[in-house]
Design an enzyme around this catalytic site. Structure first.
Site, PDB file in Angstrom:
ATOM      1  N   HIS A  90      -4.163  94.046  42.679  1.00 39.27           N
ATOM      2  CA  HIS A  90      -3.650  92.677  42.707  1.00 39.27           C
ATOM      3  C   HIS A  90      -2.310  92.602  43.426  1.00 39.27           C
ATOM      4  CE1 HIS A  90      -6.730  91.662  39.830  1.00 39.27           C
ATOM      5  NE2 HIS A  90      -6.275  92.555  38.979  1.00 39.27           N
ATOM      6  N   HIS A 115       7.072  93.962  40.778  1.00 34.91           N
ATOM      7  CA  HIS A 115       5.947  93.773  41.708  1.00 34.91           C
ATOM      8  C   HIS A 115       6.220  92.552  42.572  1.00 34.91           C
ATOM      9  CE1 HIS A 115       4.943  91.252  38.181  1.00 34.91           C
ATOM     10  NE2 HIS A 115       4.606  90.402  39.126  1.00 34.91           N
ATOM     11  N   HIS A 117       4.578  89.098  45.081  1.00 28.07           N
ATOM     12  CA  HIS A 117       3.501  88.141  45.396  1.00 28.07           C
ATOM     13  C   HIS A 117       3.772  87.654  46.812  1.00 28.07           C
ATOM     14  CE1 HIS A 117       2.212  87.838  41.155  1.00 28.07           C
ATOM     15  NE2 HIS A 117       3.498  88.049  40.907  1.00 28.07           N
ATOM     16  N   GLU A 129       5.311  82.172  44.129  1.00 30.52           N
ATOM     17  CA  GLU A 129       4.618  81.529  43.013  1.00 30.52           C
ATOM     18  C   GLU A 129       5.391  80.290  42.590  1.00 30.52           C
ATOM     19  OE1 GLU A 129       3.532  84.860  40.187  1.00 30.52           O
ATOM     20  OE2 GLU A 129       1.653  84.283  41.156  1.00 30.52           O
ATOM     21  N   HIS A 142       9.140  89.945  41.221  1.00 32.40           N
ATOM     22  CA  HIS A 142       9.273  89.804  39.774  1.00 32.40           C
ATOM     23  C   HIS A 142       9.701  91.126  39.153  1.00 32.40           C
ATOM     24  CE1 HIS A 142       6.283  86.189  39.713  1.00 32.40           C
ATOM     25  NE2 HIS A 142       7.512  85.826  40.042  1.00 32.40           N
ATOM     26  N   THR A 224       2.019  85.296  35.131  1.00 37.05           N
ATOM     27  CA  THR A 224       1.352  84.490  36.166  1.00 37.05           C
ATOM     28  C   THR A 224      -0.011  85.065  36.540  1.00 37.05           C
ATOM     29  OG1 THR A 224       2.389  85.676  37.997  1.00 37.05           O
ATOM     30  CG2 THR A 224       3.578  83.766  37.113  1.00 37.05           C
ATOM     31  N   THR A 225      -0.451  86.109  35.832  1.00 37.83           N
ATOM     32  CA  THR A 225      -1.785  86.669  36.034  1.00 37.83           C
ATOM     33  C   THR A 225      -2.461  86.776  34.664  1.00 37.83           C
ATOM     34  OG1 THR A 225      -0.962  88.936  35.759  1.00 37.83           O
ATOM     35  CG2 THR A 225      -1.060  88.082  38.009  1.00 37.83           C
TER      36      THR A 225
END
Ligand SMILES: *[C@@H]1O[C@H](CO)[C@@H](O)[C@H](O)[C@H]1NC(C)=O
Ligand SMILES: *[C@@H]1O[C@H](CO)[C@@H](O)[C@H](O)[C@H]1NC(C)=O
Length: 348
Positions: A90, A115, A117, A129, A142, A224-225
């Site tokens: 992901h 991690h 995005h 995000e 994040h 958020t996942t």
């Protein structure tokens, strides 16, 4: 046989069924049949009322003077033990050592991992995000922490309302390369496929953050996942960090969401769209809402003055002899929709 004797094997069968089907649906993606619009079908919390990310309407933020500067603890004492970099299918994850933490929050928080995005390489496309006044940034970092004062570890904390604290950093592209980000981006080629990991030299994690840690937005939200637990105290810095276009391209094109032996799926657009704010308030550590209101007020003021000046000029013009009638017609026609600006000469 009594009822209990009968129901126990049944219960066991049921338990096995739920655990096996439970395992099957832990698979999710950002688009497609298990994409974000379907997450709530398999992970009920994803349909909750306090989800992340959100769009921040700056005029609606509320200034809270009690929100002091955030202090990263031990972020720069990385030591000699290497970090690792992991492709989890992901995103790219860097697990963080347990001596890193956060000060300046209601509890002591311990770092867990960080991690990113990002988007898909198209110019002007989003990738972050969180959005500010509807505007996306190119990417978002994040840094995840758990409440180590109240809970023994991440797995327990992530299910608790006050369990996690995440730092959100909006990333934009600029002219120059960001040296700190090379500490991650340089090694992406070694973890192209899901499930791969690589050892990387330890580095100063604080160098990835913006320099102004005193200006931020704060709200209660979620992961958020999936499983989207509503356990996150969010801190979104208002200062963005910049990386070069080359660096962004690397992030957006090198990794695959697929395993090495599977058909290749490029890891792109791994961001969730903003979720409804519902009855939540977004706090700001500085008077952001007021500043926005003043700027908008000033703009409205300027427009207002311009309109008044225009009106006065028009009024003066209409006072000029011989122009009265024509001006009246002009004023009338502009109020009627669909008619042309040019007044038809009146046939007196
Ligand atoms: C987290 O803590 C709980 C309770 O102490 C324990 O049962 C569990 O095994 C721990 N999990 C991990 C991943 O360490
Ligand atoms: C988050 O939720 C807690 C508990 O309901 C509350 O005390 C706190 O004020 C909330 N924080 C924000 C920023 O809304």
């Amino acid at each position: 046989m009594d009822l209990v004797g009968l129901s126990l094997p049944l219960l066991l069968v049921f338990w096995q069924w739920t655990t096996t089907t439970g395992a099957a649906v832990t698979y999710w993606t950002y688009t497609g049949s298990v994409g974000q619009s379907k997450w709530a079908d398999y992970f009920p919390d994803c349909g909750g009322k306090a989800q992340s990310p959100v769009d921040v309407a700056t005029v609606q933020t509320q200034y809270d003077p009690s929100l002091g500067p955030l202090t990263p603890l031990g972020y720069s004492q990385h030591g000699n033990k290497p970090f690792s970099l992991y492709n989890n299918g992901h995103t790219v994850v860097v697990p963080l050592p347990g001596w890193m933490g956060l000060g300046g929050l209601p509890w002591q928080f311990t770092a867990v991992q960080m991690h990113l995005h990002w988007g898909n390489g198209a110019l002007e496309a989003g990738g972050s995000e969180h959005t500010i006044n509807g505007q996306s940034s190119a990417a978002e970092l994040h840094v995840v922490h758990y409440n180590s004062e109240l809970y023994p570890n991440m797995s327990v904390a992530m299910t608790q309302q006050d369990g996690l604290a995440v730092l959100g950093v909006l990333i934009e592209t600029g002219e120059e390369a960001n040296q700190a980000f090379w500490n991650i981006l340089n090694y992406l080629g070694r973890i192209r496929h899901a499930g791969q990991s690589v050892s990387i030299p330890a580095f100063d994690v604080q160098s990835l953050l913006p320099s102004d840690l005193g200006r931020y937005l704060r709200y209660n939200g979620s992961l958020t996942t999936p499983p989207c637990f509503q356990s996150v105290l969010w801190t979104l810095f208002t200062e963005t960090v910049k990386i070069s276009h080359t660096q962004l391209m690397k992030l957006e094109t090198v990794l695959y969401a697929s395993k090495e032996d599977a058909d290749r799926v490029v890891m792109q657009d791994n961001y969730r769209t903003p979720q409804p704010l519902n009855d939540r308030t977004i706090l700001s550590s500085f008077p952001l809402g007021e500043i926005t209101a003043i700027v908008i007020g000033a703009l409205c003021g300027c427009v207002g003055v311009a309109v008044i000046i225009r009106f006065i000029v028009k009024t003066i013009r209409t006072k000029e002899p011989g122009k009265d009638l024509k001006q009246d017609v002009a004023l009338n026609t502009t109020t009627e929709p669909g008619k042309k600006e040019d007044p038809v000469p009146p046939s007196v």
